[in-house]
Design a protein around this motif. Structure first.
Motif, PDB file in Angstrom:
ATOM      1  N   GLU A  66       1.513  -0.531  -2.244  1.00 18.97           N
ATOM      2  CA  GLU A  66       2.968  -0.433  -2.143  1.00 18.97           C
ATOM      3  C   GLU A  66       3.473   0.887  -2.723  1.00 18.97           C
ATOM      4  N   GLY A  67       4.708   1.233  -2.359  1.00 21.69           N
ATOM      5  CA  GLY A  67       5.327   2.431  -2.875  1.00 21.69           C
ATOM      6  C   GLY A  67       5.431   2.401  -4.393  1.00 21.69           C
ATOM      7  N   GLY A  68       5.093   3.524  -5.057  1.00 23.72           N
ATOM      8  CA  GLY A  68       5.144   3.593  -6.513  1.00 23.72           C
ATOM      9  C   GLY A  68       3.997   2.885  -7.188  1.00 23.72           C
ATOM     10  N   ASN A  69       3.114   2.280  -6.401  1.00 27.55           N
ATOM     11  CA  ASN A  69       1.994   1.517  -6.958  1.00 27.55           C
ATOM     12  C   ASN A  69       0.677   1.882  -6.275  1.00 27.55           C
ATOM     13  N   GLY A  70       0.488   3.176  -6.077  1.00 32.09           N
ATOM     14  CA  GLY A  70      -0.795   3.631  -5.542  1.00 32.09           C
ATOM     15  C   GLY A  70      -0.797   4.022  -4.084  1.00 32.09           C
ATOM     16  N   ALA A  71       0.345   3.911  -3.389  1.00 29.98           N
ATOM     17  CA  ALA A  71       0.375   4.270  -1.970  1.00 29.98           C
ATOM     18  C   ALA A  71       0.070   5.751  -1.755  1.00 29.98           C
ATOM     19  N   VAL A  72       0.668   6.616  -2.580  1.00 30.99           N
ATOM     20  CA  VAL A  72       0.427   8.049  -2.438  1.00 30.99           C
ATOM     21  C   VAL A  72      -1.027   8.380  -2.762  1.00 30.99           C
ATOM     22  N   LYS A 129       6.851  -0.397   9.672  1.00 28.42           N
ATOM     23  CA  LYS A 129       5.466  -0.796   9.932  1.00 28.42           C
ATOM     24  C   LYS A 129       5.181  -0.823  11.430  1.00 28.42           C
ATOM     25  N   ALA A 130       6.182  -1.246  12.202  1.00 31.67           N
ATOM     26  CA  ALA A 130       5.995  -1.325  13.650  1.00 31.67           C
ATOM     27  C   ALA A 130       5.751   0.040  14.263  1.00 31.67           C
ATOM     28  N   GLN A 131       6.351   1.089  13.694  1.00 31.73           N
ATOM     29  CA  GLN A 131       6.190   2.436  14.238  1.00 31.73           C
ATOM     30  C   GLN A 131       4.988   3.157  13.658  1.00 31.73           C
ATOM     31  N   ALA A 132       4.428   2.624  12.586  1.00 30.57           N
ATOM     32  CA  ALA A 132       3.341   3.309  11.895  1.00 30.57           C
ATOM     33  C   ALA A 132       2.025   3.217  12.660  1.00 30.57           C
ATOM     34  N   ARG A 133       1.281   4.288  12.608  1.00 32.10           N
ATOM     35  CA  ARG A 133      -0.082   4.295  13.133  1.00 32.10           C
ATOM     36  C   ARG A 133      -1.044   3.756  12.093  1.00 32.10           C
ATOM     37  N   LEU A 134      -0.650   3.866  10.819  1.00 33.43           N
ATOM     38  CA  LEU A 134      -1.460   3.379   9.709  1.00 33.43           C
ATOM     39  C   LEU A 134      -0.533   2.731   8.692  1.00 33.43           C
ATOM     40  N   VAL A 135      -0.862   1.509   8.270  1.00 33.19           N
ATOM     41  CA  VAL A 135      -0.130   0.827   7.205  1.00 33.19           C
ATOM     42  C   VAL A 135      -1.046   0.773   5.990  1.00 33.19           C
ATOM     43  N   VAL A 166       2.863   6.951   8.918  1.00 35.04           N
ATOM     44  CA  VAL A 166       2.209   6.043   7.971  1.00 35.04           C
ATOM     45  C   VAL A 166       3.275   5.263   7.213  1.00 35.04           C
ATOM     46  N   ALA A 167       3.010   3.990   6.953  1.00 34.11           N
ATOM     47  CA  ALA A 167       3.934   3.145   6.198  1.00 34.11           C
ATOM     48  C   ALA A 167       3.248   2.616   4.946  1.00 34.11           C
ATOM     49  N   VAL A 168       4.022   2.512   3.862  1.00 36.65           N
ATOM     50  CA  VAL A 168       3.490   1.868   2.661  1.00 36.65           C
ATOM     51  C   VAL A 168       3.448   0.364   2.899  1.00 36.65           C
ATOM     52  N   ALA A 169       2.704  -0.355   2.072  1.00 34.04           N
ATOM     53  CA  ALA A 169       2.477  -1.778   2.305  1.00 34.04           C
ATOM     54  C   ALA A 169       3.746  -2.603   2.292  1.00 34.04           C
ATOM     55  N   ASP A 170       4.734  -2.202   1.495  1.00 30.84           N
ATOM     56  CA  ASP A 170       5.979  -2.969   1.401  1.00 30.84           C
ATOM     57  C   ASP A 170       7.107  -2.333   2.204  1.00 30.84           C
ATOM     58  N   ALA A 171       6.768  -1.578   3.230  1.00 29.83           N
ATOM     59  CA  ALA A 171       7.786  -0.934   4.058  1.00 29.83           C
ATOM     60  C   ALA A 171       8.561  -1.963   4.870  1.00 29.83           C
ATOM     61  N   ARG A 219       5.642  -8.962  13.135  1.00 31.84           N
ATOM     62  CA  ARG A 219       4.491  -9.668  12.556  1.00 31.84           C
ATOM     63  C   ARG A 219       3.318  -9.704  13.536  1.00 31.84           C
ATOM     64  N   ASP A 220       3.608  -9.810  14.836  1.00 26.14           N
ATOM     65  CA  ASP A 220       2.531  -9.789  15.827  1.00 26.14           C
ATOM     66  C   ASP A 220       1.798  -8.453  15.794  1.00 26.14           C
ATOM     67  N   LEU A 221       2.572  -7.377  15.638  1.00 27.22           N
ATOM     68  CA  LEU A 221       1.969  -6.049  15.582  1.00 27.22           C
ATOM     69  C   LEU A 221       1.098  -5.919  14.333  1.00 27.22           C
ATOM     70  N   TRP A 222       1.598  -6.427  13.232  1.00 23.06           N
ATOM     71  CA  TRP A 222       0.813  -6.415  11.989  1.00 23.06           C
ATOM     72  C   TRP A 222      -0.492  -7.182  12.175  1.00 23.06           C
ATOM     73  N   LEU A 223      -0.430  -8.352  12.812  1.00 22.29           N
ATOM     74  CA  LEU A 223      -1.619  -9.168  13.003  1.00 22.29           C
ATOM     75  C   LEU A 223      -2.629  -8.470  13.904  1.00 22.29           C
ATOM     76  N   ALA A 224      -2.138  -7.821  14.966  1.00 18.85           N
ATOM     77  CA  ALA A 224      -3.044  -7.108  15.866  1.00 18.85           C
ATOM     78  C   ALA A 224      -3.791  -6.021  15.112  1.00 18.85           C
ATOM     79  N   ARG A 225      -3.090  -5.332  14.230  1.00 15.75           N
ATOM     80  CA  ARG A 225      -3.740  -4.272  13.463  1.00 15.75           C
ATOM     81  C   ARG A 225      -4.771  -4.828  12.492  1.00 15.75           C
ATOM     82  N   GLN A 226      -4.508  -6.012  11.956  1.00 14.19           N
ATOM     83  CA  GLN A 226      -5.472  -6.613  11.039  1.00 14.19           C
ATOM     84  C   GLN A 226      -6.770  -6.963  11.758  1.00 14.19           C
ATOM     85  N   LEU A 227      -6.680  -7.280  13.033  1.00 20.94           N
ATOM     86  CA  LEU A 227      -7.866  -7.654  13.794  1.00 20.94           C
ATOM     87  C   LEU A 227      -8.833  -6.483  13.951  1.00 20.94           C
TER      88      LEU A 227
END
Length: 421
Positions: free
Chosen positions: A386-392, A376-382, A366-371, A231-239
């Motif tokens: 979500e998968g099946g709902n517009g991620a592709v 998500k931690a390994q992704a360069r881009l999130v 790259v990770a989908v939103a609901d990965a 979650r910390d990694l996610w927050l850093a990316r949001q910044l």
């Protein structure tokens, strides 16, 4: 691991600080955390860049037990010292890594001549992705001039704090009867973990980062985040990632590879009484693939799933497919070589832990939103979808935005093979 100190930049004269960055390969909260990316740069890369940008830093050395971290450190301009196994475990202290590096440098191990250790030693931690070089430089000079023996990065806070003793809560620094306004309360400070600047002689003498006269270096609280869990990694990316979904940020890559279940689908399946499975896909995703395919960019679906629905969907989309593949990383490497691609310019979109190996192969994981959090931690881009709902569709639109201005080839269908595992 027995790598010597490698040849790095020469130590400039007149710079009092040596920065040492401990970066183990193991991490309990976020797997290979030091290679996780924020704003497209790994945490170890960000730490090296920030340290090198401080004018009073003579050299930056990364202490690691992991080959990929070592390569990443060198890529950004640091020297590397191999960290012995006995001080690379989860219970090993950062101080032990620093002392080991100082001893190696001073002894001239690895074929290098003995070097005089700078008067100021700095511990910089990769877990702080937003280190301001100016803050770091100021702290180093405060120690170098003798103002303080130690200076530590802190962020100011006016929070009301409480402690819990045997189940009884009690206020710290205030009372329940008297709660002064913010402007009436003296600030207190928390360690950010970003950097610890120490007089070298004092540190080596006591083997601890705190000794003598300790000072604090306040840093911007809004950037004082520390990465300990996904979650910390996610927050850093949001910044740093303020992307307008209506105008996707361009992504400049030469190929797109995706998982199937959880990326092209929402990771659910309908199963009838005969065991036949059906999945749900997005027509919008299909349109995105069709538009991207017409540019001639190679697209591959890479899946462990054996169900023929994967091949059927790939045939519908007119893209290459490999399914029933257990070792995605090896299959992806072989495909990249066959296509004559640079792995650093390939994007791979995944959602679950069996995608981690393949994500490590490419420059744009790259990770989908609901990965899964690990993905998500390994992704360069999130992605935002979500998968099946517009991620592709989202990843295709981003790649298309990065290819604007290129002449598209004929819209005639390009014949691509179907490869089954």
């Amino acid at each position: 691991m027995s790598l010597p100190i490698d040849n790095g930049p020469e130590t400039p004269s007149g710079r009092p600080g040596i920065v040492i960055i401990p970066a183990r390969g193991g991490s309990q909260g976020v797997p290979l955390k030091n290679l996780a990316r924020v704003d497209g740069i790994t945490l170890v890369g960000r730490a090296v860049q920030a340290a090198l940008a401080a004018p009073s830093v003579a050299q930056v050395i990364v202490s690691t037990d992991h080959d990929e971290i070592a390569a990443e450190a060198r890529l950004h301009g640091a020297r590397v010292v191999a960290r012995p196994a006995e001080i690379a475990g989860g219970t090993a202290s950062s101080e032990s890594a620093l002392l080991h590096v100082l001893d190696r440098v001073e002894a001239g191990d690895g074929g290098l001549p003995p070097q005089e250790i700078p008067p100021v030693t700095v511990l910089v931690q990769c877990t702080s992705p937003f280190i301001d070089p100016e803050d770091l430089d100021t702290a180093i000079r405060r120690v170098a001039t003798g103002e303080k023996d130690v200076v530590v990065a802190v962020s100011e806070t006016h929070d009301f704090q409480w402690r819990l003793d045997d189940g009884v809560a009690s206020p710290v620094g205030h009372t329940t009867e008297y709660r002064p306004r913010r402007q009436e309360r003296a600030p207190h400070y928390r360690e950010t973990g970003a950097f610890y600047v120490m007089r070298t002689a004092g540190f080596r003498g006591g083997s601890t980062r705190f000794f003598g006269d300790v000072g604090i270096q306040p840093v911007a609280s809004e950037w004082a985040i520390e990465i300990d869990e996904p979650r910390d990694l996610w927050l850093a990316r949001q910044l740093v990632d303020q992307v307008d979904d209506a105008v996707p940020a361009p992504l400049d890559v030469d190929a797109l590879v995706t998982d199937f279940d959880g990326v092209h689908t929402d990771d659910h399946a309908f199963v009838d009484q005969d065991g036949t499975e059906q999945v749900r896909v997005s027509r919008g995703d299909g349109m995105g693939v069709a538009r991207l395919r017409r540019t001639g960019l190679p697209i591959l679906i890479l899946s462990t799933e054996t169900n023929k629905v994967v091949a059927s969907r790939a045939d519908k989309l007119k893209v290459q497919v490999m399914h029933g593949v257990d070792d995605k990383a090896s299959a992806l490497r072989a495909w990249i070589t066959e296509q004559g691609l640079d792995p650093a310019r390939v994007a791979y979109v995944g959602n679950d832990v069996n995608d981690l190996g393949a994500m490590a192969v490419v420059g744009w994981p790259v990770a989908v939103a609901d990965a899964r959090p690990e993905v998500k931690a390994q992704a360069r881009l999130v992605l935002s979808r979500e998968g099946g709902n517009g991620a592709v569709r989202e990843i295709c639109d981003r790649i298309l935005a990065g290819r604007q201005g290129e002449a598209a080839p004929s819209t005639a269908a390009v014949q691509t093979p179907v490869v089954t595992g």
